[in-house]
Design a protein around this motif. Structure first.
Motif, PDB file in Angstrom:
ATOM      1  N   LEU A   1       0.820  -1.215   0.000  1.00 32.31           N
ATOM      2  CA  LEU A   1       0.000   0.000   0.000  1.00 32.31           C
ATOM      3  C   LEU A   1       0.854   1.264   0.000  1.00 32.31           C
ATOM      4  O   LEU A   1       0.417   2.310  -0.511  1.00 32.31           O
ATOM      5  CB  LEU A   1      -0.967  -0.026   1.176  1.00 32.31           C
TER       6      LEU A   1
ATOM      7  N   VAL B   1      -4.035  -2.222  -4.346  1.00 29.59           N
ATOM      8  CA  VAL B   1      -5.122  -2.074  -3.376  1.00 29.59           C
ATOM      9  C   VAL B   1      -6.127  -3.203  -3.537  1.00 29.59           C
ATOM     10  O   VAL B   1      -6.599  -3.798  -2.554  1.00 29.59           O
ATOM     11  CB  VAL B   1      -5.813  -0.702  -3.544  1.00 29.59           C
TER      12      VAL B   1
ATOM     13  N   VAL C   1      -6.455   4.444  -1.613  1.00 28.05           N
ATOM     14  CA  VAL C   1      -5.317   3.887  -0.884  1.00 28.05           C
ATOM     15  C   VAL C   1      -5.444   4.201   0.599  1.00 28.05           C
ATOM     16  O   VAL C   1      -5.219   3.333   1.459  1.00 28.05           O
ATOM     17  CB  VAL C   1      -3.988   4.434  -1.437  1.00 28.05           C
TER      18      VAL C   1
END
Length: 592
Positions: A433, A452, A482
């Motif tokens: 991430l 993601v 995100v």
């Protein structure tokens, strides 16, 4: 598979509170007579890790990195002491005497690193078993940990002293001056790049040391995080690229380890809790059904990158226990901190972190998720020991099981006060991430979405609720995606406030990381000298409040309020320190 590390006990350490009389070993430990052989160096290196486990340090990883975000609120009752300090922070009434404005625990660890870095090289010439190569691996770990501690301080206080000198006894003054973040971040980067010259290999061990000692992947994770922070402050594309590239190197390293079977007994070769390794696999993630158990109950999972080791005896995770779950002489069953009901209580609402209740994490991270008439949520992550009661499917998927004194939510053997869950600094999904966050700023949105998507997908029990990119258009849309996934995946792990601060910095102009706050303000407490915080970021923070949030957040609309004040006692002793200007007058930051 849990480790049991037995840490050597060093002679008594002198404890003080201020940076200029930092927490120092007694002279006999730092004198030349002590540094004679490999064992003594190893003891001091081990001692650094031990102090990273200290109650005061762990509390600060979490309070500095999470508490001021939308994820947490203080317990509504009365426990006194530290809870009062947390309530003052939450109420917008923080002062320079607040318990959590004390940075001594971080400088304690930093100084211990510096002592090893100064004293250990000479041991190479004294003890043939302590080779140059062995020293290099010790040096790499100390440089990496020193940088990590400074990075925590930068994100919590902004303008800090960067200490590279070993202070051997309490009679030596440590009047180190603060520096603006652009300079301290560069020093972190220098330390971390030097640490990467001779790091431990992630495949050097197959037991707990595989992730319990800071190795090449762990150092790269810290460095990627530093680049991401600096990029967010400066809007520098090169730093985003460096972050993204480092994260990919870690992902590739993890895949290589899994393909090679060097995963410490976890994954498909250790109980079937991992992915089936295939040629086209890009992200080797644990099955969503087992991810929580492997990561937060068993510990040292195949996805872990760096976590400090707790065994409940030599090192109990009292910092997590105090905040998330507390026992005292009355067997009081509450911690200082609760999960925010508006964010974690229900799925599918506007303020909810989870869009649906088909996400494993919705039930795993807090107790009673999905229940009715919720007023407070006890946090499950990093304190539960129960691997079988994560979801109660007979009660409409409501996680109704709560810890009680018959099964205290701590030690795996159910022993009162034994809290042996590790504290995780970095793990694979965090790195994935981080890469996604950097790629959104580099306009590489397809891969950012893919990262993601993969993190989210493994936790979904229904294919119908997999993420879709249909409505994502702008960079900000992807950025929010995100940010939201990081909350779902990493909540209560000491990440969210720092995530929100990066979100803020990316969406405002005029930040001066090359200047200290007191320089920007001209030495006054004039708030108007500073850049206003991003409205959307402050709206997110406001979700933590049941009432009065608008008034409290309105006082935090300028950059200096994102940071803690310098502790009053530090200012009295070290004349080279400057207070964060918004805390310099009693009438600037007061309770409503």
């Amino acid at each position: 598979m849990k480790k049991y590390i037995l840490l050597s006990v060093l002679p008594t350490m002198l404890m003080t509170s201020c940076i200029d009389t930092s927490v120092l070993p007694v002279d006999q430990i730092t004198g030349d007579d002590f540094w004679q052989n490999k064992e003594e160096v190893t003891n001091m290196v081990t001692d650094v890790y031990k102090h990273m486990c200290a109650e005061s340090a762990v509390e600060r990883y979490l309070v500095w990195g999470n508490f001021r975000s939308d994820e947490m609120a203080p317990y509504s009752g009365s426990l006194g002491g530290k809870l009062n300090s947390l309530k003052d922070i939450s109420d917008g009434a923080m002062t320079s005497t607040n318990t959590y404005a004390d940075w001594a625990s971080m400088y304690d660890i930093i100084n211990r690193c510096n002592i090893v870095l100064e004293k250990a090289p000479a041991v190479v010439t004294k003890d043939p078993s302590y080779t140059q190569e062995t020293y290099y691996t010790d040096e790499s770990q100390m440089l990496g940990i020193r940088a990590l501690c400074h990075f925590y301080l930068i994100r919590a206080f902004r303008d800090i002293p960067y200490s590279t000198t070993a202070y051997m006894n309490s009679s030596v003054d440590m009047y180190v001056s603060q520096e603006a973040p652009i300079y301290t971040l560069e020093k972190c980067i220098t330390d971390l790049n030097r640490a990467l010259e001779h790091p431990l290999s992630p495949t050097a061990y197959t037991d707990w040391r595989r992730v319990g000692l800071l190795n090449r992947d762990g150092i790269k994770a810290i460095l990627a995080d530093v680049y991401l922070w600096r990029a967010s402050m400066t809007h520098n594309a090169d730093d985003y690229r460096k972050c993204a590239d480092l994260c990919q190197e870690i992902i590739d390293s993890k895949m290589s380890q899994y393909r090679g079977g060097n995963i410490g007994g976890f994954g498909p070769m250790g109980g079937g809790m991992g992915p089936s390794i295939s040629d086209d696999m890009k992200y080797p993630l644990l099955s969503g059904e087992y991810a929580f158990i492997s990561t937060f109950i068993s510990g040292n999972s195949m996805e872990s990158i760096f976590e400090i080791q707790m065994d409940g005896q030599n090192n109990s995770n009292n910092g997590v226990r105090n905040l998330y779950w507390n026992y005292d002489e009355k067997n009081r069953n509450t911690g200082f901190v609760k999960g925010t009901v508006s964010v974690f209580g229900q799925a599918g609402q506007t303020s909810s972190a989870y869009a649906t209740n088909t996400d494993y994490r919705f039930y795993e991270n807090v107790y009673s998720a999905g229940g009715s008439n919720l007023t407070e949520l006890n946090i499950r992550k990093m304190v539960t020991a129960d691997a079988t009661a994560l979801r109660d499917n007979t009660a409409n998927n409501v996680s109704s099981w709560k810890p009680d004194n018959s099964n205290p939510g701590g030690g795996r053997n159910g022993t009162m006060n034994q809290i042996d869950q590790n504290f995780i600094f970095y793990r694979l999904t965090d790195v994935m991430l981080m890469r996604a966050e950097a790629l959104t700023q580099l306009d590489e949105k397809d891969e950012a979405f893919e990262l993601v998507y993969e993190v989210n997908k493994r936790s979904q029990t229904s294919e119908a609720n997999y993420l879709k990119a249909d409505e994502l258009q702008t960079t900000l849309d992807y950025e929010k995606l995100v940010l939201a996934e990081r909350q779902r995946e990493l909540c209560f792990e000491g990440k969210r406030w720092f995530d929100l601060m990066r979100f803020n910095y990316r969406n405002v102009e005029g930040i001066r990381p090359d200047l200290m706050l007191w320089e920007i303000s001209g030495g006054t407490s004039n708030k108007n000298a500073f850049v206003r915080n991003y409205t959307e970021m402050m709206n997110i923070v406001q979700l933590r409040y049941i009432e009065g949030g608008s008034a409290i957040c309105s006082k935090m609309n300028w950059e200096p309020y994102l940071y803690f004040p310098v502790l009053e006692s530090e200012l009295k002793v070290n004349v080279n320190l400057h207070q964060n200007p918004v805390y310099s007058s009693n009438d600037i930051y007061v309770k409503n």
